[in-house]
Design a protein around this motif. Structure first.
Motif, short mmCIF file in Angstrom:
data_model
loop_
_atom_site.label_atom_id
_atom_site.label_comp_id
_atom_site.label_asym_id
_atom_site.label_seq_id
_atom_site.Cartn_x
_atom_site.Cartn_y
_atom_site.Cartn_z
N GLY A 4 0.77 -1.30 0.08
CA GLY A 4 -0.23 -0.17 0.15
C GLY A 4 0.86 1.26 0.10
N PRO A 5 1.71 1.53 1.13
CA PRO A 5 2.38 2.64 1.22
C PRO A 5 3.27 2.85 -0.39
CG PRO A 5 2.64 1.68 3.06
CD PRO A 5 1.99 0.52 2.34
N PHE A 6 3.96 1.85 -0.65
CA PHE A 6 4.98 1.97 -1.84
C PHE A 6 4.05 2.14 -2.96
CE2 PHE A 6 8.37 0.11 0.86
CZ PHE A 6 9.33 1.14 1.02
N SER A 7 3.05 1.49 -3.07
CA SER A 7 2.04 2.18 -4.46
C SER A 7 1.46 3.22 -4.43
CB SER A 7 1.05 0.80 -4.31
OG SER A 7 1.49 -0.38 -4.69
N GLY A 8 1.13 3.86 -3.18
CA GLY A 8 0.56 5.22 -3.06
C GLY A 8 1.61 6.07 -3.32
N GLN A 9 2.97 5.97 -2.75
CA GLN A 9 3.99 6.94 -3.14
C GLN A 9 4.24 6.84 -4.37
OE1 GLN A 9 5.05 9.42 -1.19
NE2 GLN A 9 3.42 8.76 0.39
N ALA A 10 4.33 5.61 -5.25
CA ALA A 10 4.65 5.58 -6.52
C ALA A 10 3.63 6.46 -7.33
CB ALA A 10 4.65 4.21 -6.95
N VAL A 11 2.36 6.36 -7.01
CA VAL A 11 1.29 7.11 -7.57
C VAL A 11 1.54 8.39 -7.73
CG1 VAL A 11 -1.15 7.78 -7.85
CG2 VAL A 11 -0.27 5.13 -7.87
N HIS A 12 1.93 8.92 -6.32
CA HIS A 12 1.97 10.38 -6.27
C HIS A 12 3.11 11.12 -6.72
CE1 HIS A 12 2.05 14.12 -3.99
NE2 HIS A 12 3.36 13.89 -3.66
N PHE A 13 4.22 10.42 -6.76
CA PHE A 13 5.38 10.97 -7.59
C PHE A 13 5.35 10.77 -8.98
CE2 PHE A 13 7.35 10.84 -3.16
CZ PHE A 13 7.74 12.07 -3.01
N LYS A 14 4.83 9.76 -9.56
CA LYS A 14 4.70 9.66 -10.86
C LYS A 14 3.59 10.37 -11.56
CE LYS A 14 4.10 5.65 -14.05
NZ LYS A 14 3.57 4.44 -14.56
N HIS A 15 2.40 10.55 -10.94
CA HIS A 15 1.35 11.28 -11.42
C HIS A 15 0.88 12.87 -10.94
CE1 HIS A 15 0.23 7.90 -13.83
NE2 HIS A 15 0.46 7.01 -12.87
N PHE A 16 1.17 12.87 -9.72
CA PHE A 16 0.58 14.15 -9.00
C PHE A 16 1.41 15.01 -8.31
CE2 PHE A 16 -2.77 10.85 -8.60
CZ PHE A 16 -3.66 11.24 -9.49
N ALA A 17 2.67 14.85 -8.16
CA ALA A 17 3.62 15.72 -7.51
C ALA A 17 3.99 16.92 -8.31
CB ALA A 17 4.96 14.72 -7.23
N PRO A 18 3.85 17.98 -7.74
CA PRO A 18 3.92 19.15 -8.70
C PRO A 18 5.25 19.24 -9.18
CG PRO A 18 3.76 19.65 -6.32
CD PRO A 18 3.43 18.22 -6.27
N GLU A 19 6.12 18.96 -8.54
CA GLU A 19 7.92 18.80 -9.12
C GLU A 19 8.26 17.67 -8.89
OE1 GLU A 19 10.27 21.93 -6.79
OE2 GLU A 19 8.77 23.43 -7.20
N PRO A 20 7.96 16.49 -9.86
CA PRO A 20 8.46 15.16 -9.80
C PRO A 20 10.02 15.42 -9.85
CG PRO A 20 6.81 15.38 -11.52
CD PRO A 20 7.35 16.89 -11.14
N LYS A 21 10.45 14.12 -8.97
CA LYS A 21 11.82 13.95 -8.88
C LYS A 21 12.12 12.92 -9.29
CE LYS A 21 12.24 18.08 -6.79
NZ LYS A 21 13.18 19.39 -7.36
N GLU A 22 13.32 12.64 -10.36
CA GLU A 22 13.71 11.44 -10.68
C GLU A 22 14.15 10.35 -9.80
OE1 GLU A 22 16.94 9.41 -13.84
OE2 GLU A 22 16.91 11.70 -13.60
N TYR A 23 14.56 10.73 -8.40
CA TYR A 23 15.01 9.90 -7.71
C TYR A 23 13.76 9.36 -7.09
CZ TYR A 23 16.81 7.97 -3.24
OH TYR A 23 17.41 7.22 -2.05
N ALA A 24 12.90 10.08 -6.74
CA ALA A 24 11.85 9.61 -5.74
C ALA A 24 10.97 8.73 -6.62
CB ALA A 24 10.75 10.88 -5.25
N VAL A 25 10.72 9.13 -7.95
CA VAL A 25 9.93 8.38 -8.92
C VAL A 25 10.45 7.01 -8.99
CG1 VAL A 25 9.24 8.15 -11.15
CG2 VAL A 25 8.97 10.31 -10.22
N ASN A 26 11.95 6.97 -9.25
CA ASN A 26 12.66 5.57 -9.32
C ASN A 26 12.50 4.80 -8.08
OD1 ASN A 26 14.65 3.59 -10.91
ND2 ASN A 26 15.86 4.37 -9.22
N ARG A 27 12.78 5.45 -6.87
CA ARG A 27 12.67 4.73 -5.77
C ARG A 27 11.43 3.97 -5.41
NH1 ARG A 27 13.93 3.08 -0.83
NH2 ARG A 27 12.39 3.79 1.07
#
Length: 230
Positions: free
Chosen positions: A105-128
């Motif tokens: 749940g948490p990793f899926s949720g954070q993946a969705v956040h950084f991939k689709h919704f974060a206002p400033e997507p960061k490559e490191y966060a998306v990849n992690r």
């Protein structure tokens, strides 16, 4: 009668499936998180964490929040969708239920956040987070290669918990993600074909939730934007 505070996100949907599988009567209370209804005082009095799902068991007066806690409460309350009553089976049930709660749940949720919704997507966060989400689903897929369900040959609340998130696999990991998880896909398809799952999925027709992720929705969903932690 169960009062069920919900929206259509993965965690409430696993509870919807459970209520339908158990044939428990329930009253729907929609909470539109993109309109900020989860932060209203009346809802915070029910769940101080300001998240759905929450249930109130009108027969016992019990208030339960956090989706996997709800599944376990309902299973123990009704005696349904639990494995054999042995220490080994109980250990498997709790281990995989918490694996979904603390990992999938948490990793899926954070993946969705950084991939689709974060206002400033960061490559490191998306990849992690994509890496960790994929790793967790891979562990489940390998586990399911040797058995029908998450706890042996018995359909349990663990499978329901998994179904809630498995519905989002293509959105989380990409359109071709199912190719990497054939055993998970097999279980997902089996559960999705069940009448209870079809009724749960049809809840999207019962209430209208805000679909736009506009500035107002971001302020409600990602409150750190208005009140940075540092």
């Amino acid at each position: 009668m169960i009062t069920f505070y919900y929206n259509l996100a993965p965690n409430p949907m696993k509870v919807a499936l459970c209520l339908e599988e158990m044939s428990l009567p329930y009253e729907l209370k929609p909470v539109d998180t993109r309109k900020g209804e989860q932060h209203q005082p009346d809802f915070l009095a029910i769940n101080p964490n300001g998240k759905v799902p929450v249930i109130i068991d009108q027969d016992t007066g019990a208030r339960v929040f956090d989706s996997n806690a709800i599944l376990l409460y309902l299973a123990e309350r009704t005696g349904q969708f639990l494995p054999d009553s042995t220490p080994v089976s109980r250990g498997e049930l709790l281990s995989w239920l918490m694996f979904i709660a603390t990992g999938v749940g948490p990793f899926s949720g954070q993946a969705v956040h950084f991939k689709h919704f974060a206002p400033e997507p960061k490559e490191y966060a998306v990849n992690r987070y994509l890496y960790e989400a994929k790793r967790h689903y891979g562990i489940i897929d390998a586990h399911l290669s040797g058995q029908r369900y998450m706890v042996g040959e018995t359909y349990t609340i663990v499978d329901m918990a998994l179904w809630g998130w498995a519905r989002m696999v293509p959105f989380i990991l990409g359109e071709n993600a199912w190719d990497d998880f054939p055993n998970l896909k097999r279980l997902f398809d089996e559960i999705s074909a069940r009448p209870a799952a079809q009724t749960a999925a049809a809840l999207k027709e019962r209430h209208s939730f805000k679909a736009e992720m506009d500035d107002e929705a971001r302020q409600h969903m990602f409150r750190h934007l208005a009140a940075p932690a540092s």
